[in-house]
Design an enzyme around this catalytic site. Structure first.
Site, short mmCIF file in Angstrom:
data_model
loop_
_atom_site.label_atom_id
_atom_site.label_comp_id
_atom_site.label_asym_id
_atom_site.label_seq_id
_atom_site.Cartn_x
_atom_site.Cartn_y
_atom_site.Cartn_z
N ARG A 1 43.18 44.02 32.09
CA ARG A 1 44.17 43.38 32.97
C ARG A 1 43.55 42.19 33.71
NH1 ARG A 1 46.60 45.77 38.49
NH2 ARG A 1 48.36 44.36 38.77
N HIS B 1 49.43 47.76 27.85
CA HIS B 1 49.80 48.77 28.84
C HIS B 1 49.64 50.18 28.29
CE1 HIS B 1 52.46 45.96 31.55
NE2 HIS B 1 51.18 45.73 31.65
N ASN C 1 46.62 41.05 42.43
CA ASN C 1 45.25 41.29 41.98
C ASN C 1 44.46 42.26 42.86
OD1 ASN C 1 45.49 39.49 39.81
ND2 ASN C 1 44.85 37.74 41.05
N HIS D 1 44.98 38.41 33.76
CA HIS D 1 45.32 37.70 35.00
C HIS D 1 44.48 36.44 35.17
CE1 HIS D 1 47.60 40.99 37.41
NE2 HIS D 1 47.91 41.03 36.12
#
Length: 328
Positions: free
Chosen positions: A71, A197, A100, A75
């Protein structure tokens, strides 16, 4: 003269191809050139081994760092490109942005950087460490491996305000498409990359509105009733919003296609996930990825290579940070 003219036309044609393939004909952020597999083969031949060992050590201590690092890379790339800016600490940096604050795995990246600086000072960028660590995290959760092009350099800008437009838990398919299109990733790549995910988690606060405050009633009617009861137990209405829940219920620690199967049964935890099934623009893609002949793993690897080249800094641009958490 005819031969000379033909050669000139051919060179012009090659130049056009280079511009088209490498994305240099537009200022729009997106996958670009400048990285290559084996970039450190002579300058730091043990780089990938050092990163892999650091990620493995972190994973053995806490397996949940795997989705955290994946992740984090996602990001990082969606904000000013894959330049390691997510790793910089301090007031008002990307790390402090609301989307975040729950990221994990920074210590693993820092550990890898410390070892790399001892072995090859000033050579391996933090942006490359993060790209390699994301791949290794997928492998450790029994997913596919792939060759990671390297050669990124580190950015010098990290602002929380730049992270305001990251894909969100409540985004519709149309909004997600806009955000992916902005970095030149297709709708299919969107559905494939969100498949990460399968090993992800989310805090209760990211989806509690679906459990109690849906605009169509007390709970979102698209949620499978069994899953709804489970989530309401895990996430009471006035409970701790930071409690984390697997996004792929029943298979949250294994990188597989069960995430897509769950969507087909109304068992998507995030609204942004479940709409991939309900929206006709993405449902056929989900159906293909959950099929017995699914090409999910291979497609995920290709999409990750594309994503990891969004807006990269190469050559004389950026820097090689001495510590990933601070600009030189």
């Amino acid at each position: 003269m005819g031969l000379v003219r033909s050669v000139c036309i051919f060179i012009t044609f090659l130049s056009y191809i280079a511009i088209s393939v490498h994305g240099q004909a537009t200022a729009r952020p997106g996958p670009s050139s400048g990285t290559r597999v084996g970039f450190y083969s002579t300058t730091c031949p043990t780089a990938e081994t050092i990163v892999r060992n650091a990620v493995t050590a972190g994973f053995n201590s806490n397996p949940r760092i795997a989705p955290g690092i994946l992740r984090m890379h996602f990001h990082d790339c969606f904000v000013l490109g894959c330049d390691g800016s997510i790793l910089i600490s301090g007031a008002n940096t990307e790390r402090t942005a609301r989307s975040n604050v729950n990221l994990r795995g920074f210590d693993v990246i820092d550990n890898a950087k410390t070892q790399l600086e001892a072995a090859c000072p000033g050579v391996v960028s933090c942006a490359d460490i993060l790209a390699l660590a994301a791949r290794d995290s997928v492998v450790l959760t029994r997913g596919i491996s792939w060759q990671v092009p390297t050669g990124r350099r580190d950015g010098r800008v990290s602002l929380a305000s730049n992270a305001n437009n990251l894909p969100g838990a409540g985004d519709s398919v149309a909004v997600q498409q806009q955000k992916f299109d902005a970095v030149r990733l297709s709708t299919r790549e969107l559905v494939v990359l969100v498949g990460g995910h399968t090993i992800g988690q989310a805090g209760c606060g990211a989806f509690r509105n679906r459990l109690y405050n849906s605009t169509t009633g007390p709970a979102d009617p698209t949620i499978d009733p069994t899953l709804l009861a489970q989530l309401q137990t895990q996430c009471p209405q006035n409970g701790d919003a930071s409690v984390r829940v697997d996004l792929d219920t029943g298979s949250g620690t294994t990188f597989d296609t069960s995430y897509y199967n769950n969507l087909s049964r109304g068992r998507g935890v995030l609204q942004s996930d479940q709409v991939l099934w309900s929206d006709p623009a993405t449902r056929p893609i989900v159906q293909q990825l959950m099929s017995p002949r699914s090409t999910f793993n291979a497609e995920f690897a290709r999409a990750m290579v594309r994503m990891s080249n969004i807006g990269v800094l190469t050559g004389a641009n950026g820097e090689i940070r001495r510590a990933c958490s601070a600009i030189n």
